[in-house]
Design a protein around this motif. Structure first.
Motif, short mmCIF file in Angstrom:
data_model
loop_
_atom_site.label_atom_id
_atom_site.label_comp_id
_atom_site.label_asym_id
_atom_site.label_seq_id
_atom_site.Cartn_x
_atom_site.Cartn_y
_atom_site.Cartn_z
N LEU A 46 11.96 14.67 12.58
CA LEU A 46 12.01 14.99 11.22
C LEU A 46 11.01 13.78 10.67
CD1 LEU A 46 13.19 16.91 9.19
CD2 LEU A 46 15.14 15.16 8.83
N ALA A 47 9.89 14.32 10.08
CA ALA A 47 8.97 13.37 9.46
C ALA A 47 9.22 13.34 7.92
CB ALA A 47 7.57 13.96 9.43
N ILE A 48 8.82 11.86 7.52
CA ILE A 48 8.96 11.53 6.12
C ILE A 48 8.73 12.71 5.25
CG2 ILE A 48 8.78 9.97 4.01
CD1 ILE A 48 8.59 7.77 6.49
N LEU A 87 21.32 7.83 19.88
CA LEU A 87 20.48 6.75 19.20
C LEU A 87 19.39 7.46 18.08
CD1 LEU A 87 19.49 4.54 22.29
CD2 LEU A 87 21.24 4.12 20.35
N LEU A 88 19.11 6.66 17.20
CA LEU A 88 18.28 7.30 16.19
C LEU A 88 16.92 6.71 16.39
CD1 LEU A 88 17.26 8.97 13.95
CD2 LEU A 88 17.95 7.47 12.23
N ILE A 89 15.78 7.34 16.78
CA ILE A 89 14.56 6.51 17.12
C ILE A 89 13.55 7.12 16.12
CG2 ILE A 89 15.12 6.22 19.57
CD1 ILE A 89 13.31 8.43 20.25
N GLU A 90 12.45 6.49 16.05
CA GLU A 90 11.09 6.87 15.31
C GLU A 90 9.94 7.23 16.02
OE1 GLU A 90 8.53 5.68 11.36
OE2 GLU A 90 10.01 4.38 12.08
N GLY A 91 9.72 8.34 16.32
CA GLY A 91 8.52 8.45 17.06
C GLY A 91 7.16 8.71 16.44
N SER A 92 6.08 9.07 17.02
CA SER A 92 4.73 9.18 16.32
C SER A 92 5.07 10.53 15.35
CB SER A 92 3.72 9.63 17.51
OG SER A 92 4.02 10.69 18.32
N THR A 93 5.87 11.49 15.62
CA THR A 93 5.98 12.64 14.75
C THR A 93 7.15 12.67 13.69
OG1 THR A 93 7.04 13.92 16.55
CG2 THR A 93 4.77 14.16 16.45
N VAL A 147 23.07 13.04 3.64
CA VAL A 147 22.20 14.06 3.49
C VAL A 147 21.33 14.02 4.50
CG1 VAL A 147 20.51 15.23 2.35
CG2 VAL A 147 22.65 14.50 1.11
N LEU A 148 20.73 12.89 4.88
CA LEU A 148 19.74 12.58 5.98
C LEU A 148 20.31 12.69 7.38
CD1 LEU A 148 17.49 9.50 4.65
CD2 LEU A 148 16.99 11.93 4.54
N LYS A 149 21.81 12.21 7.57
CA LYS A 149 22.26 12.62 8.80
C LYS A 149 22.43 13.86 9.16
CE LYS A 149 25.33 9.41 9.91
NZ LYS A 149 26.62 8.61 9.88
N ALA A 150 22.94 14.86 8.19
CA ALA A 150 23.06 16.13 8.44
C ALA A 150 21.65 16.89 8.67
CB ALA A 150 23.62 16.68 6.95
N LEU A 151 20.65 16.43 8.20
CA LEU A 151 19.30 16.95 8.23
C LEU A 151 18.86 16.51 9.72
CD1 LEU A 151 17.31 16.46 4.94
CD2 LEU A 151 18.48 18.45 5.63
#
Length: 318
Positions: A20-22, A130-136, A8-12
Motif C-alpha cells: 500500500l503506497a502513500i 510486522l509492518l514494513i515499508e518496501g520500495s512499493t 482506517v489505515l490498519k483496515a486498509l
C-alpha cells in the motif's frame, strides 16, 4: 469523536494483498470525498422535487430519525437477537470515528506517522505480524521466526543461499548498473556466466537493455525483489563504498579493457634503438655488392699497365 486515521489505515492494510503506497492511500481519501459529494448532490435533488417525499437517506439525517431506535433493535440500541433479519454488516456512515470529519487532504507525513504507530503496536504485541515499508509501499508480513510454518503451509522448500561468487556478482550489478557481463568479468577476473544465470533465475537482476558498444552486449540491473532481499527501500540506501569511487572504477575499467602498449622502459629494459629487420638483413648484401664493385674496378685500373709491361722489349743477348 475525532476521525481515527490509524484505524482506517490498519483496515486498509489488512484488506490489501499488495503493498500500500502513500499515493494509493491519498487516492482513496480523494475518492471518499468525491463519492460523498455525489451522494449529497443526489440527495439534494431528490428532496427538492415537488410531490415526492424525502428520500430514506435524507430521513436518516434528520434529528427525528437519530432519536428513534433503528428497525429491528431494542430501545437501548443493542443489536437484534440471532435469527432476526437485520443488516448486521451494513455500512454505518454515522460512525464518527471512521466517517465523520474526514480530512480532505491527508499529507504523507501524517500517513508515515500513523504507520509508524501501527508498526510499533504490532511489534510490541509480538503476535507474529510486522509492518514494513518496501520500495512499493507498506505491507503486513509475518515474523521471520514463523517462516518454517509458512513454508509448510505452502509446501515450499527452504530457501537456497547464494554462493560467494553470486553475491560478488550481485554487488557489482547493484553498484555499477547498468553493467555488461564483460565488465563483471573484468572486475572479478573470472567468468560470470554461472553467477548471472543464477541471479536471473532468482529474479534478483533483469535485462535492462543493450549497451552502445561494439557487439551491443546485454546490460543488467537489479529488481524490486533485490531491494526486499537486501532490506532497503531504494538503491540510495545502499552503503557507500569506502574503497573506490565510481569515477575511479570507471577509469580502472577503461584501462583494464583497453590496456596501453608497453615499451622497453615500462618493462625495465634499456631504451635502445634496434635496427629494423629489413635493414639488418640488407647490410651483408650491401657489403658484398661493394666488394664486387671494387673487384670489378681493379682490372680497369690495371688494364693500362698490362700493355706497358708486355710492350717492354727485353734486350737481345745477341
Amino acid at each position: 469523536m475525532a476521525f481515527n486515521l490509524k484505524k482506517v489505515l490498519k483496515a486498509l492494510l489488512f484488506s490489501s494483498s499488495h503493498p500500500l503506497a502513500i499515493k494509493d492511500i491519498q487516492a482513496a481519501f480523494t475518492r471518499f470525498h468525491d463519492t460523498a459529494a455525489l451522494e449529497h448532490a443526489a440527495a439534494s435533488e431528490e428532496s427538492t422535487e415537488p410531490g415526492e417525499s424525502p428520500s430514506p437517506a435524507v430521513e436518516a439525517e434528520t434529528p427525528k430519525a437519530e432519536a428513534e431506535p433503528a428497525a429491528g433493535t431494542e430501545g437501548n440500541g443493542e443489536a437484534p437477537a440471532a435469527g432476526e433479519p437485520a443488516e448486521v454488516f451494513a455500512e454505518t456512515p454515522a460512525d464518527p470515528e471512521l466517517y465523520a470529519e474526514v480530512p480532505s487532504l491527508i499529507t504523507a507525513t501524517q500517513i508515515r506517522e500513523a504507520m509508524d504507530q501501527i508498526a510499533a503496536e504490532l511489534k510490541a504485541a509480538d503476535e507474529g505480524l510486522l509492518l514494513i515499508e518496501g520500495s512499493t509501499g507498506y505491507r503486513l508480513v509475518t515474523h521471520p521466526r514463523f517462516a518454517r510454518w509458512v513454508r509448510i503451509l505452502r509446501s515450499e522448500p527452504p530457501p537456497v543461499k547464494l554462493s560467494q561468487s553470486s553475491i560478488e556478482t550481485l554487488a557489482i550489478v547493484a553498484y555499477r548498473q547498468p553493467v555488461t557481463r564483460g565488465e563483471i568479468e573484468t572486475i572479478r577476473g573470472v567468468s560470470a556466466e554461472a553467477g548471472v544465470n543464477k541471479l536471473l533465475e532468482r529474479e534478483l537482476i533483469y535485462i535492462v537493455g543493450r549497451a552502445d558498444l561494439p557487439g551491443r552486449p546485454i546490460q543488467y540491473g537489479t529488481t524490486d525483489k533485490f531491494l526486499e532481499f537486501v532490506g532497503v527501500k531504494s538503491l540510495d540506501e545502499l552503503p557507500a563504498s569506502d574503497v573506490l569511487s565510481s569515477r575511479q572504477i570507471d577509469e580502472w575499467l577503461k584501462t583494464a579493457m583497453n590496456p596501453p602498449s608497453l615499451g622497453d622502459t615500462d618493462m625495465g629494459l634499456a631504451n635502445e634503438e634496434l635496427p629494423l629487420e629489413g635493414a639488418a638483413a640488407g647490410e651483408p648484401a650491401a657489403e658484398s655488392a661493394g666488394e664486387t664493385t671494387a673487384n670489378a674496378d681493379e682490372p680497369a685500373a690495371s688494364a693500362p699497365a698490362a700493355p706497358s709491361e708486355s710492350s717492354e722489349e727485353k734486350p737481345n743477348p745477341a
